[in-house]
Design an enzyme around this catalytic site. Structure first.
Site, PDB file in Angstrom:
ATOM      1  N   ASP A 168       0.808  -1.144  -0.003  1.00  0.00           N
ATOM      2  CA  ASP A 168      -0.092  -0.155   0.063  1.00  0.00           C
ATOM      3  C   ASP A 168       0.864   1.226   0.226  1.00  0.00           C
ATOM      4  O   ASP A 168       2.078   0.911   0.205  1.00  0.00           O
ATOM      5  CB  ASP A 168      -0.767   0.092   1.206  1.00  0.00           C
ATOM      6  CG  ASP A 168      -2.210   0.436   1.008  1.00  0.00           C
ATOM      7  OD1 ASP A 168      -2.263   1.639   0.257  1.00  0.00           O
ATOM      8  OD2 ASP A 168      -3.471   0.345   1.503  1.00  0.00           O
ATOM      9  N   GLU A 374     -10.384   6.382   4.381  1.00  0.00           N
ATOM     10  CA  GLU A 374      -9.487   5.927   5.264  1.00  0.00           C
ATOM     11  C   GLU A 374      -9.460   6.274   6.732  1.00  0.00           C
ATOM     12  O   GLU A 374     -10.850   6.430   7.409  1.00  0.00           O
ATOM     13  CB  GLU A 374      -8.062   6.086   4.741  1.00  0.00           C
ATOM     14  CG  GLU A 374      -7.719   5.267   3.445  1.00  0.00           C
ATOM     15  CD  GLU A 374      -6.562   5.294   2.945  1.00  0.00           C
ATOM     16  OE1 GLU A 374      -5.503   4.865   3.500  1.00  0.00           O
ATOM     17  OE2 GLU A 374      -6.390   5.677   1.685  1.00  0.00           O
TER      18      GLU A 374
END
Length: 487
Positions: A168, A374
């Protein structure tokens, strides 16, 4: 083995190597074998691997941010290009973190891990997914970006995943806390765990220097580098990047076309979930009449495309307002749908006096959450944004009302349900607010069902079907239905 025998063996090996190289070129009419799409995939990969320098291999393993991806950087550091490939993420368990906090720790036994969180990856790998992205989260205290047992041992070796594993955004940096505390350790742990491509995304020179140093000092073996590059090349060859390296823009002018927007509008109305339709003893409120005297539209989310779209739209955290893109707000959709003689009054947060003196026939209140993505969406209370609660109280306490909730997840609604006549979960309808009006006014019926349990209080969380004390506001799979209004 004697000196003469060794010399003969070396000469024989050299002859075979030269003969193989000549055959590679001869078989393809003078062009390198890797450039010939008619050659077997494995042969193309081997041919190109044999031609690549270490720096070219490392370049394939680096993904950088497009703002720093200048032509010179791409050329000097041999950074690989890409098109679009399917990616399964985030491996694994990121949906089970403690208290649902982003990038947190998932505490679970093997039965829970493989029974709840892993099945999606079984299916993805079986379907030939090209890439798998690793989760920021930890599993029982070990960051997934450093989890060799699951990334290499399970995903690659047991499931036989043949694509490449990608980190990521700055994922290896976050192996340590605080991030980037010990970058040498992070690079070693991430590559050793089995991550093939690293999303750096800015400090690419630091990463390239560090991985070169670790290869030179035999910390990271070349077998690990070659495995990573083979996987990346396999995906790129399969995608046809060596034949067509640039994106096909044939249909680019159709993005956002009328046909696309109609499909999105259909998706909106089919995903709406009707949670309540009429108070006990009353007849259903929905569908609403198009022809009436005067209606009130209220709420922070009634006239806001940014709120309808949510995060990861135009910008990472999304935007507020109607200037980010072209679309239809729910307010505009209501005005488009009602009869020409029906007066639509909009007041974002009307007080009780305004509501009582307005002589409205009914109200549509649109409230919800602001955009987020997020960790910015982490919440321990999961409440709708102010002044949403007061808007519901002022409006629904004085007249017939339908409340439309715009959110990316279930939120606390239990305190307001008794006041509300009808309740609709609209999720994030994006640019096509007309899809909401389609169902509210009966051009189409409500058909959607809850894809997750809607809780009463956050104190009940986590809550899942089958729990001993399963007592939700609305259960998994719930959704009332309506029929299209008769013309």
């Amino acid at each position: 083995m004697g000196t003469l025998s060794k010399a003969l063996c070396l000469l024989l090996l050299l002859f075979c190597t030269l003969a193989a190289a000549a055959a590679d070129v001869a078989d393809t009419g003078g062009a390198p074998k890797y450039k010939d799409p008619k050659q077997p995939l494995g042969a193309r990969i081997r041919d190109l691997m044999n031609r690549m320098t270490l720096q070219e291999k490392i370049g394939q393993m680096v993904q950088i941010e497009r703002t720093v991806a200048t032509p010179d950087v791409m050329k000097n550091y041999f950074i690989g290009k890409s098109k679009v490939a399917a990616c399964a993420k985030h491996f694994v368990g990121d949906g089970g973190t403690v208290r649902g906090i982003d990038e947190n720790n998932t505490v679970i036994d093997s039965n829970g891990l493989f029974g709840i969180h892993m099945p999606g990856y079984y299916k993805a790998v079986n379907k030939g997914v090209a890439t798998v992205m690793v989760s920021y989260s930890a599993l029982n205290g070990l960051r997934m970006h450093a989890n060799k047992e699951l990334v290499t041992g399970f995903l690659k070796d047991k499931l036989k995943f043949r694509g490449f594993v990608i980190s990521d955004w700055q994922g290896i940096d976050r192996i340590t806390n605080p991030p980037h505390l010990n970058y040498s350790y992070s690079v070693y742990s991430g590559i050793s765990a089995g991550i093939d491509m690293i999303m750096v995304p800015y400090n690419y020179t630091e990463f390239i220097d560090e991985i070169n140093s670790q290869i030179k000092n035999n910390l990271i073996p070349m077998t690990r580098i070659d495995d990573a590059v083979k996987r990346i090349l396999r995906v790129k060859f399969t995608m046809g990047l060596f034949e067509e390296p640039l994106a096909d823009l044939t249909f680019a002018n159709q993005l956002g076309s009328k046909e696309h927007r109609e499909l999105a509008r259909e998706a909106v109305r089919k995903s709406l979930v009707l949670l309540k339709n009429g108070k006990k003893g009353d007849k259903p409120l929905l569908p609403l009449p198009k022809k009436t005297g005067k209606i009130l539209v209220a709420g922070t989310h009634a006239d806001n495309l940014g709120y309808q779209c949510g995060g990861w739209t135009i910008t990472w955290q999304g935007l507020d307002g109607n200037d980010l893109t072209i679309g239809t707000t729910i307010l505009a959709a209501v005005k488009n749908t009602v009869a020409p003689t029906t007066q639509v009054v909009y007041n974002q947060n009307p007080d009780a006096n305004f509501v009582k003196s307005g002589e409205f026939d009914y109200a549509i209140v649109v409230v919800g959450e602001p955009p987020y993505a997020e960790m910015y969406g982490d919440s321990t209370n999961l409440t709708i944004s102010e002044p949403g609660p007061s808007t519901i109280g002022n409006v629904c306490g004085s007249m017939k009302c339908v409340v439309v909730v715009v959110s990316g997840r279930p939120v606390v609604m239990e305190p307001y349900v008794s006041t509300i006549d009808a309740l609709v979960a609209a999720w994030l309808p994006g640019t096509e607010g007309q899809g909401v009006a389609d169902a509210l006014f009966g051009d189409y019926g409500f058909t959607g069902k809850l894809a997750r349990t809607w809780f009463k209080s956050v104190n009940q969380l986590p809550m899942n079907v089958g729990d001993q004390h399963y007592d939700p506001l609305y259960p998994f799979g719930f959704g009332l239905t309506t029929q299209p209004a008769k013309l």
